[in-house]
Design a protein around this motif. Sequence first.
Motif, PDB file in Angstrom:
ATOM      1  N   VAL A 150      27.620 -46.654  53.506  1.00 25.17           N
ATOM      2  CA  VAL A 150      26.966 -46.249  52.245  1.00 25.17           C
ATOM      3  C   VAL A 150      27.888 -45.328  51.450  1.00 25.17           C
ATOM      4  O   VAL A 150      28.123 -45.538  50.243  1.00 25.17           O
ATOM      5  CB  VAL A 150      25.605 -45.566  52.542  1.00 25.17           C
ATOM      6  N   ALA A 151      28.442 -44.310  52.126  1.00 23.70           N
ATOM      7  CA  ALA A 151      29.322 -43.368  51.433  1.00 23.70           C
ATOM      8  C   ALA A 151      30.542 -44.102  50.856  1.00 23.70           C
ATOM      9  O   ALA A 151      30.901 -43.902  49.689  1.00 23.70           O
ATOM     10  CB  ALA A 151      29.770 -42.275  52.400  1.00 23.70           C
ATOM     11  N   LEU A 182      33.711 -45.657  36.977  1.00 25.39           N
ATOM     12  CA  LEU A 182      33.869 -44.481  36.113  1.00 25.39           C
ATOM     13  C   LEU A 182      35.266 -44.365  35.506  1.00 25.39           C
ATOM     14  O   LEU A 182      35.549 -43.428  34.771  1.00 25.39           O
ATOM     15  CB  LEU A 182      33.553 -43.197  36.900  1.00 25.39           C
ATOM     16  N   LEU A 183      36.131 -45.334  35.835  1.00 31.46           N
ATOM     17  CA  LEU A 183      37.467 -45.299  35.230  1.00 31.46           C
ATOM     18  C   LEU A 183      37.349 -45.527  33.724  1.00 31.46           C
ATOM     19  O   LEU A 183      36.466 -46.266  33.264  1.00 31.46           O
ATOM     20  CB  LEU A 183      38.347 -46.413  35.825  1.00 31.46           C
ATOM     21  N   ARG A 184      38.255 -44.888  32.975  1.00 29.05           N
ATOM     22  CA  ARG A 184      38.212 -45.070  31.510  1.00 29.05           C
ATOM     23  C   ARG A 184      38.762 -46.462  31.174  1.00 29.05           C
ATOM     24  O   ARG A 184      39.790 -46.870  31.723  1.00 29.05           O
ATOM     25  CB  ARG A 184      39.063 -44.004  30.833  1.00 29.05           C
ATOM     26  N   LEU A 230      31.785 -46.167  42.358  1.00 34.68           N
ATOM     27  CA  LEU A 230      31.873 -45.161  41.295  1.00 34.68           C
ATOM     28  C   LEU A 230      33.322 -44.919  40.898  1.00 34.68           C
ATOM     29  O   LEU A 230      33.630 -44.745  39.714  1.00 34.68           O
ATOM     30  CB  LEU A 230      31.223 -43.852  41.755  1.00 34.68           C
ATOM     31  N   GLY A 231      34.193 -44.907  41.886  1.00 36.65           N
ATOM     32  CA  GLY A 231      35.622 -44.701  41.608  1.00 36.65           C
ATOM     33  C   GLY A 231      36.156 -45.743  40.648  1.00 36.65           C
ATOM     34  O   GLY A 231      37.047 -45.457  39.843  1.00 36.65           O
ATOM     35  N   VAL A 275      29.558 -46.438  47.797  1.00 40.58           N
ATOM     36  CA  VAL A 275      29.274 -45.663  46.578  1.00 40.58           C
ATOM     37  C   VAL A 275      30.580 -45.073  46.025  1.00 40.58           C
ATOM     38  O   VAL A 275      30.834 -45.111  44.817  1.00 40.58           O
ATOM     39  CB  VAL A 275      28.232 -44.550  46.869  1.00 40.58           C
ATOM     40  N   TRP A 276      31.392 -44.562  46.932  1.00 43.57           N
ATOM     41  CA  TRP A 276      32.695 -43.993  46.549  1.00 43.57           C
ATOM     42  C   TRP A 276      33.531 -45.030  45.805  1.00 43.57           C
ATOM     43  O   TRP A 276      34.015 -44.796  44.694  1.00 43.57           O
ATOM     44  CB  TRP A 276      33.370 -43.511  47.828  1.00 43.57           C
TER      45      TRP A 276
END
Lengths: 217, 360
Positions: free
Chosen positions: A20-21, A32-34, A28-29, A24-25
């Motif tokens: 799970v960790a 959430l990148l631009r 999101l990593g 999600v890591w």
Amino acid sequence: MDLLTFARGPALQWALMIFVAGTVWRLLGILLLRRKPDYTEPRNTGTWRGALKLIVTRSWPKREFWARTGFDQTLGYIFHFGLAIIIFGFVPHILFIKSLTGLSWPGLPSGIVYVVGAITAATLVAVLVRRINNPVKRLLSNFDDYFSWLVTITPVFTGLLAVEHLGARYEVLLGIHILSVCVLLVWLPFSKLMHVFLLFISRGTTGALFARKGAST
Amino acid sequence: MDRELTILEAFQQQGMSRRSFLKFCAVTASLLALPAGKAAEMARILAEMPRPTVIYLSFQECTGCMESLTRSFSPTIEHLIFNSISLAYNDTLQAAAGAAAEAAREVAMRKAWGKYILVVEGAIPRPLDGAYCTVGGKSALASLQHVAEGAAAIIAVGTCASFGGIQAARPNPTGAVPVQDLVRDRPVINVPGCPPIAAVMTGTIVSFLSFGLPELDQRSRPKVFYGNTIHDRCYRRSFYDKGLFAKTFDDEGARNGWCLYELGCKGPVTYNSCATIKWNQGTSFPIESGHGCLGCSEPNFWDRGDFYKPLSTGMWRGNIGVDLGVAAVAGAAIGGAAALVARHRQNKANATEASKPEGK
């Protein structure tokens, strides 16, 4: 503590937490990148439609390449569907999912799942043989590919051994089977197996981009 | 009379014929799943064998195993005591009590030193020199060590004697241990179960008398009785294979006799003869009576805490939902931090790109 209790207890609990960790890591990593700003005028506003269209079209072999890629794609479909049937159709697996999420559905007769398991394992072996025999694929393959293959086939293989009581006592085989699933869960987020979650996201993103540019998919 | 009676002579003294003796051997041989020829061999061996001395010690236990043993039907406990063995000491069944009983045991031990069979029921507390369990002022630990010294073999009946059972369950306040943890220099045969099936106990004793130490599995259980899982021999197995399961104890599936796997049955990982020999003269066994197997003939079955959880589910410490929530938050924090670092690098790269003179 015997092997089965260890596998069903701390091993599975920690493996799930890492899974799970890690998932999600990684998600999101990436999410959430631009994004690179695109100053061009969009040719198409239906980006969602484009995303969904590409997910479908890229999941189906192109007629022009069928002779070359058809066999590999068929193998891919067989073992992916096989894995889905095993994971979501075998009653003990459904009970495991139910114990975690509360969700359940009717299972398949065990005999059908055993046959599917055998076909899936055989297909996975064929996929590996194809990878090793094809010089291009061999060149493109690295440790991640081979280890991901190993952690995928091991639960299938040990599961088959467990239900057939082959090689050792059932509780030992079941313990090994669950431990092999633990290895899979730990490895999945940090490897190419993450395509379980990223496949449709990446294809959808490409589809949306193509739609914006008005490219044919 | 100086000479010990042979088993056949003991049969005949009870007014039974040689024919009933052969019948007894045939029944016991079939119970042990022995080939037909072995029944005759068993009869020959038992006919010439003096009745062996058996000493039955009870320690930390509930007498459930003894209760079960007295309901043995093949061979019956009466058969066993009056014909096959000489029960020198058993504090539940014997008439003697107190110092007289203890003295009788010592005499029996001296007479059959190195040849008697020791049957142990119950776990043994080890700390404080075994002070948590004493019989006649002597600790269970000391009694076991003393009696085991002259035994030909030890049969640990019940899960407590075999694996510690409920006495050794967490937090194990008395530090109870099974027989095999204390006796290393004598063969120990485990006959676990809570309680064990009576016929399995008597069958193991008769098998030992006839053919010596039986073939044991890795938990020192006679393979003939503990060679298969209950699931393998369960009459509900076909429902498991068809994917038909009872969801509750009173639903249609339960009434139709479908598999109890979803209700936590431990039959797939429990080795015992419940599904074949059954209980109460072959009347039934727990699964046939509508309840899943608890796995009582396996070590640590009390501590698993999953009597009603399917075997394929996890055995979580604490709340798995909370643990996974914490893992998700931790993952989000790392993922967010990684994305921030990446954005910072992107900004830096963009700034460097922008500061470069045009055309370079």
